[in-house]
Design a protein around this motif. Structure first.
Motif, mmCIF file in Angstrom:
data_model
loop_
_atom_site.group_PDB
_atom_site.id
_atom_site.type_symbol
_atom_site.label_atom_id
_atom_site.label_comp_id
_atom_site.label_asym_id
_atom_site.label_seq_id
_atom_site.Cartn_x
_atom_site.Cartn_y
_atom_site.Cartn_z
ATOM 1 N N ALA A 157 0.827 -1.206 0.000
ATOM 2 C CA ALA A 157 0.000 0.000 0.000
ATOM 3 C C ALA A 157 0.866 1.262 0.000
ATOM 4 O O ALA A 157 0.553 2.236 -0.695
ATOM 5 N N HIS A 158 1.954 1.253 0.755
ATOM 6 C CA HIS A 158 2.823 2.429 0.773
ATOM 7 C C HIS A 158 3.414 2.686 -0.605
ATOM 8 O O HIS A 158 3.406 3.828 -1.088
ATOM 9 N N VAL A 159 3.916 1.644 -1.253
ATOM 10 C CA VAL A 159 4.522 1.821 -2.580
ATOM 11 C C VAL A 159 3.461 2.262 -3.594
ATOM 12 O O VAL A 159 3.739 3.068 -4.477
ATOM 13 N N ALA A 160 2.236 1.776 -3.430
ATOM 14 C CA ALA A 160 1.156 2.214 -4.324
ATOM 15 C C ALA A 160 0.917 3.711 -4.189
ATOM 16 O O ALA A 160 0.634 4.396 -5.174
ATOM 17 N N HIS A 161 1.046 4.232 -2.975
ATOM 18 C CA HIS A 161 0.826 5.662 -2.731
ATOM 19 C C HIS A 161 2.082 6.497 -2.966
ATOM 20 O O HIS A 161 1.985 7.718 -3.139
ATOM 21 N N ALA A 162 3.249 5.834 -2.959
ATOM 22 C CA ALA A 162 4.522 6.541 -3.163
ATOM 23 C C ALA A 162 5.410 5.719 -4.090
ATOM 24 O O ALA A 162 6.411 5.154 -3.667
ATOM 25 N N PRO A 163 5.021 5.631 -5.376
ATOM 26 C CA PRO A 163 5.826 4.844 -6.324
ATOM 27 C C PRO A 163 7.264 5.352 -6.368
ATOM 28 O O PRO A 163 7.510 6.554 -6.231
ATOM 29 N N GLY A 164 8.184 4.416 -6.527
ATOM 30 C CA GLY A 164 9.591 4.789 -6.551
ATOM 31 C C GLY A 164 10.221 4.839 -5.175
ATOM 32 O O GLY A 164 11.362 5.279 -5.023
ATOM 33 N N SER A 165 9.496 4.375 -4.172
ATOM 34 C CA SER A 165 10.054 4.324 -2.812
ATOM 35 C C SER A 165 11.219 3.341 -2.768
ATOM 36 O O SER A 165 11.211 2.319 -3.451
ATOM 37 N N SER A 166 12.185 3.655 -1.934
ATOM 38 C CA SER A 166 13.302 2.743 -1.682
ATOM 39 C C SER A 166 13.019 1.962 -0.404
ATOM 40 O O SER A 166 12.048 2.243 0.308
ATOM 41 N N MET A 167 13.887 1.028 -0.100
ATOM 42 C CA MET A 167 13.744 0.284 1.150
ATOM 43 C C MET A 167 13.861 1.229 2.344
ATOM 44 O O MET A 167 13.106 1.103 3.308
ATOM 45 N N THR A 168 14.769 2.180 2.274
ATOM 46 C CA THR A 168 14.913 3.160 3.358
ATOM 47 C C THR A 168 13.635 3.972 3.514
ATOM 48 O O THR A 168 13.196 4.238 4.640
ATOM 49 N N ASP A 169 13.027 4.341 2.395
ATOM 50 C CA ASP A 169 11.763 5.075 2.457
ATOM 51 C C ASP A 169 10.695 4.258 3.179
ATOM 52 O O ASP A 169 9.942 4.792 4.004
ATOM 53 N N LEU A 170 10.622 2.957 2.858
ATOM 54 C CA LEU A 170 9.641 2.084 3.521
ATOM 55 C C LEU A 170 9.879 2.010 5.018
ATOM 56 O O LEU A 170 8.950 2.154 5.812
ATOM 57 N N VAL A 171 11.117 1.768 5.394
ATOM 58 C CA VAL A 171 11.469 1.648 6.815
ATOM 59 C C VAL A 171 11.104 2.928 7.556
ATOM 60 O O VAL A 171 10.501 2.882 8.632
ATOM 61 N N ASP A 172 11.433 4.058 6.970
ATOM 62 C CA ASP A 172 11.155 5.346 7.610
ATOM 63 C C ASP A 172 9.659 5.654 7.672
ATOM 64 O O ASP A 172 9.147 6.116 8.684
ATOM 65 N N ALA A 173 8.952 5.389 6.585
ATOM 66 C CA ALA A 173 7.526 5.729 6.526
ATOM 67 C C ALA A 173 6.671 4.806 7.379
ATOM 68 O O ALA A 173 5.689 5.237 7.983
ATOM 69 N N LEU A 174 7.030 3.526 7.417
ATOM 70 C CA LEU A 174 6.196 2.541 8.115
ATOM 71 C C LEU A 174 6.683 2.237 9.532
ATOM 72 O O LEU A 174 6.020 1.495 10.255
ATOM 73 N N LEU A 175 7.831 2.798 9.893
ATOM 74 C CA LEU A 175 8.410 2.564 11.225
ATOM 75 C C LEU A 175 8.558 1.065 11.500
ATOM 76 O O LEU A 175 8.122 0.558 12.534
ATOM 77 N N ILE A 176 9.161 0.373 10.535
ATOM 78 C CA ILE A 176 9.414 -1.061 10.690
ATOM 79 C C ILE A 176 10.913 -1.314 10.601
ATOM 80 O O ILE A 176 11.660 -0.479 10.083
ATOM 81 N N ALA A 177 11.333 -2.450 11.103
ATOM 82 C CA ALA A 177 12.745 -2.824 11.066
ATOM 83 C C ALA A 177 13.163 -3.110 9.625
ATOM 84 O O ALA A 177 12.357 -3.616 8.833
ATOM 85 N N PRO A 178 14.399 -2.811 9.282
ATOM 86 C CA PRO A 178 14.873 -3.114 7.929
ATOM 87 C C PRO A 178 14.684 -4.590 7.544
ATOM 88 O O PRO A 178 14.315 -4.886 6.407
ATOM 89 N N ALA A 179 14.911 -5.492 8.478
ATOM 90 C CA ALA A 179 14.742 -6.923 8.174
ATOM 91 C C ALA A 179 13.280 -7.244 7.856
ATOM 92 O O ALA A 179 12.992 -8.049 6.963
ATOM 93 N N THR A 180 12.354 -6.618 8.572
ATOM 94 C CA THR A 180 10.921 -6.825 8.308
ATOM 95 C C THR A 180 10.570 -6.316 6.918
ATOM 96 O O THR A 180 9.863 -6.989 6.160
ATOM 97 N N ALA A 181 11.070 -5.137 6.571
ATOM 98 C CA ALA A 181 10.817 -4.574 5.242
ATOM 99 C C ALA A 181 11.406 -5.470 4.161
ATOM 100 O O ALA A 181 10.752 -5.747 3.150
ATOM 101 N N SER A 182 12.617 -5.951 4.372
ATOM 102 C CA SER A 182 13.267 -6.814 3.383
ATOM 103 C C SER A 182 12.487 -8.101 3.157
ATOM 104 O O SER A 182 12.270 -8.509 2.014
ATOM 105 N N ARG A 183 12.065 -8.742 4.249
ATOM 106 C CA ARG A 183 11.289 -9.986 4.115
ATOM 107 C C ARG A 183 9.981 -9.735 3.377
ATOM 108 O O ARG A 183 9.594 -10.506 2.494
ATOM 109 N N ALA A 184 9.291 -8.661 3.733
ATOM 110 C CA ALA A 184 8.005 -8.349 3.099
ATOM 111 C C ALA A 184 8.199 -8.047 1.618
ATOM 112 O O ALA A 184 7.471 -8.574 0.766
ATOM 113 N N VAL A 185 9.166 -7.220 1.294
ATOM 114 C CA VAL A 185 9.398 -6.846 -0.101
ATOM 115 C C VAL A 185 9.863 -8.058 -0.909
ATOM 116 O O VAL A 185 9.392 -8.269 -2.038
#
Length: 128
Positions: free
Chosen positions: A51-79
């Protein structure tokens, strides 16, 4: 054996009660959302990333971690799972070829559309 603390010695704080109440409400929303997303084959973390990437296309992994307040490992597994399922695509940023950006695929957009009514129902139920 540890001694029990007398209830009258523990500070009673409205702030603590408010924070605990908000955490309880957040846990209830998370649980209801997990149930609602299960039919679409998504976890809450995967849905949040998609959902975040749908609302912010071109997001990086750092963008996801910062926007969703999740751990980098959680973001990596999900992505990784979303990419494996063909719901997200990775690409090099055309302005900075060292940076990897994310985009929702057609299948990802369709899945988000499919689960939208269920997500909205959870939001209405929890008045958010």
């Amino acid at each position: 054996m540890p001694q029990q603390v007398q209830p009258d010695l523990v500070p009673s704080s409205d702030v603590s009660r408010t924070v605990l109440g908000n955490l309880r409400a957040a846990a209830a929303v998370q649980s209801a959302l997990a149930d609602a997303l299960r039919g679409g084959g998504l976890t809450v973390d995967r849905w949040r990333c998609l959902a975040h990437v749908a609302h912010a296309p071109g997001s990086s992994m750092t963008d996801l971690v910062d926007a969703l307040l999740i751990a980098p490992a959680t973001a990596s597994r999900a992505v990784d799972a979303l990419v494996d399922d063909g719901l997200l695509a990775r690409a090099l940023d055309p302005l900075d070829r060292r940076r990897v950006v994310l985009h929702v695929t057609r299948d990802g957009a369709q899945l988000l559309q499919q689960v939208e009514a269920d997500v909205a129902a959870v939001a209405r139920l929890h008045r958010i």
